[in-house]
Design an enzyme around this catalytic site. Sequence first.
Site, short mmCIF file in Angstrom:
data_model
loop_
_atom_site.label_atom_id
_atom_site.label_comp_id
_atom_site.label_asym_id
_atom_site.label_seq_id
_atom_site.Cartn_x
_atom_site.Cartn_y
_atom_site.Cartn_z
CB ALA A 65 -1.04 -0.21 1.34
N GLY A 109 0.63 -4.78 1.06
CA GLY A 109 -0.67 -4.61 0.36
C GLY A 109 -0.58 -5.53 -0.97
CD GLU A 112 -1.99 -7.25 3.37
OE1 GLU A 112 -1.83 -6.27 2.95
OE2 GLU A 112 -2.49 -7.42 4.35
CD GLU A 132 2.18 -5.39 5.40
OE1 GLU A 132 2.89 -6.46 5.91
OE2 GLU A 132 1.43 -5.43 4.70
N1 CO8 Z 1 4.65 3.22 -0.77
C1 CO8 Z 1 5.19 4.11 -1.24
N2 CO8 Z 1 6.05 4.50 -2.12
C2 CO8 Z 1 6.90 3.13 -2.07
C3 CO8 Z 1 6.51 2.11 -1.65
C4 CO8 Z 1 5.34 1.98 -0.91
N3 CO8 Z 1 4.79 0.78 -0.44
N4 CO8 Z 1 7.47 1.23 -2.06
C5 CO8 Z 1 8.27 1.79 -2.67
N5 CO8 Z 1 7.98 3.12 -3.05
C6 CO8 Z 1 8.70 4.28 -3.54
C7 CO8 Z 1 9.85 4.78 -2.89
O1 CO8 Z 1 9.49 5.64 -1.73
C8 CO8 Z 1 10.80 5.16 -3.80
O2 CO8 Z 1 10.38 6.48 -4.30
P1 CO8 Z 1 11.40 7.83 -4.45
O3 CO8 Z 1 12.15 7.58 -5.54
O4 CO8 Z 1 10.26 9.17 -4.61
O5 CO8 Z 1 11.87 8.13 -3.08
C9 CO8 Z 1 10.40 4.53 -5.21
O6 CO8 Z 1 9.33 3.73 -4.82
C10 CO8 Z 1 11.48 3.41 -5.29
O7 CO8 Z 1 11.84 2.68 -4.15
P2 CO8 Z 1 13.22 2.38 -3.46
O8 CO8 Z 1 14.34 3.52 -3.68
O9 CO8 Z 1 12.91 2.33 -2.14
O10 CO8 Z 1 13.53 1.19 -4.20
P3 CO8 Z 1 14.54 -0.11 -3.69
O11 CO8 Z 1 14.93 -0.93 -5.05
O12 CO8 Z 1 15.89 0.65 -3.30
O13 CO8 Z 1 13.96 -0.75 -2.58
C11 CO8 Z 1 11.84 -2.05 -1.87
C12 CO8 Z 1 12.67 -1.78 -3.09
C13 CO8 Z 1 12.88 -3.14 -0.89
C14 CO8 Z 1 10.56 -2.67 -2.18
C15 CO8 Z 1 11.45 -0.75 -1.24
O14 CO8 Z 1 11.07 0.16 -1.83
C16 CO8 Z 1 10.43 -0.81 0.23
O15 CO8 Z 1 10.95 -1.44 1.10
N6 CO8 Z 1 9.29 -0.60 -0.21
C17 CO8 Z 1 8.33 -0.65 1.18
C18 CO8 Z 1 7.74 -1.94 1.08
C19 CO8 Z 1 6.80 -1.84 2.31
O16 CO8 Z 1 7.12 -1.70 3.38
N7 CO8 Z 1 5.29 -2.32 2.06
C20 CO8 Z 1 4.34 -2.35 2.87
C21 CO8 Z 1 3.66 -1.27 2.83
S1 CO8 Z 1 2.50 -1.07 4.15
C22 CO8 Z 1 1.26 -2.00 3.41
O17 CO8 Z 1 1.13 -2.62 2.44
C23 CO8 Z 1 -0.13 -1.87 4.54
C24 CO8 Z 1 -1.15 -2.64 3.85
C25 CO8 Z 1 -2.70 -2.37 4.48
C26 CO8 Z 1 -3.33 -1.14 3.92
C27 CO8 Z 1 -4.78 -1.30 4.25
C28 CO8 Z 1 -5.57 -0.01 3.86
C29 CO8 Z 1 -6.77 -0.02 3.94
#
Ligand code: CO8
Length: 258
Positions: A65, A109, A112, A132
């Site tokens: 998400a 997400g 999921e 998360e």
């Molecule tokens: N949300 C927003 N932006 C994201 C997300 C995300 N989940 N994942 C990556 N991005 C963005 C980064 O911020 C970055 O943007 P910018 O260039 O503007 O800084 C761009 O995508 C590229 O990402 P990275 O530079 O981090 O790329 P890497 O190759 O270094 O790393 C990863 C890749 C390992 C996937 C890393 O991006 C990461 O850890 N992402 C987050 C993963 C995460 O924690 N996911 C869980 C999110 S919470 C969730 O899903 C809860 C669900 C329940 C919601 C319920 C709603 C009702």
Amino acid sequence: MKYDMIEVTRNGAVATIQFDRPKALNALCTEMMVEVADALAKLEADNVIGCVILTGSDKAFAAGADIKEMQNNSYMDIYKSDVFEKHHEAVARFRKPIIAAVSGYCLGGGCEVAMMCDFIIASDTAKFGQPEINLGVMPGMGGTQRLTLAIGKSKAMDMCLTGRMMDAEEAERAGLVSRVVPLDDLLTVAGEAAAKIAGQSHPIAMMTKETINASFEMSLTQGLRYERRLFQSMFTTDDQKEGMTAFVEKRKPHFKHK
Ligand code: CO8
């Protein structure tokens, strides 16, 4: 169908929805999920379509998400929001068969939503996880429930409590994905599976999906009775007559989806 954050393509009776937000690794923002829900509603109403593929890019199915969108939410913001019921769960509510074709990051997400699909075909580069906990929350779109049903308590606890990623091979071993294929073959294999499904009787495929999903909600006795009733009801369809007649006449069936 024209959208900003997804691309919808059609090939005969198969439609593909592709997340198209590469700069954010296909993070599932509200706008994207509104578009997915809208596309699914149209595809469900489309009598030609018999199966849908949901996919992302080589690098990411979806990295979760949208953290930036959620970051400053209050409890009331998130409690009152109808985004989850209305849009996120649309994949789980979709009545026709839907396959997740997953490559790269499939996290939070993203994982999921993939689990809301009927089965997952993964590329050998896919990485699954529920990270998360690293953000000070836990899965909130079904991860604690669907992951546990898919891979059992021990592995689900491991994934959700450590936040570690699982590669495609481990995901297949654990039963999260149905097959792992080389990255270059992912959409071909998913397309062939979808075409095979879409070539069957659409209502029978829908009832099969419904009955398998009922097994998660019912006791064995209730589930067996549910299966038997739906099985019996299939003898009212033209497609049952056609399927069995075609077998006896040693020819391919021509299902009319009724
Ligand atoms: N949300 C927003 N932006 C994201 C997300 C995300 N989940 N994942 C990556 N991005 C963005 C980064 O911020 C970055 O943007 P910018 O260039 O503007 O800084 C761009 O995508 C590229 O990402 P990275 O530079 O981090 O790329 P890497 O190759 O270094 O790393 C990863 C890749 C390992 C996937 C890393 O991006 C990461 O850890 N992402 C987050 C993963 C995460 O924690 N996911 C869980 C999110 S919470 C969730 O899903 C809860 C669900 C329940 C919601 C319920 C709603 C009702």
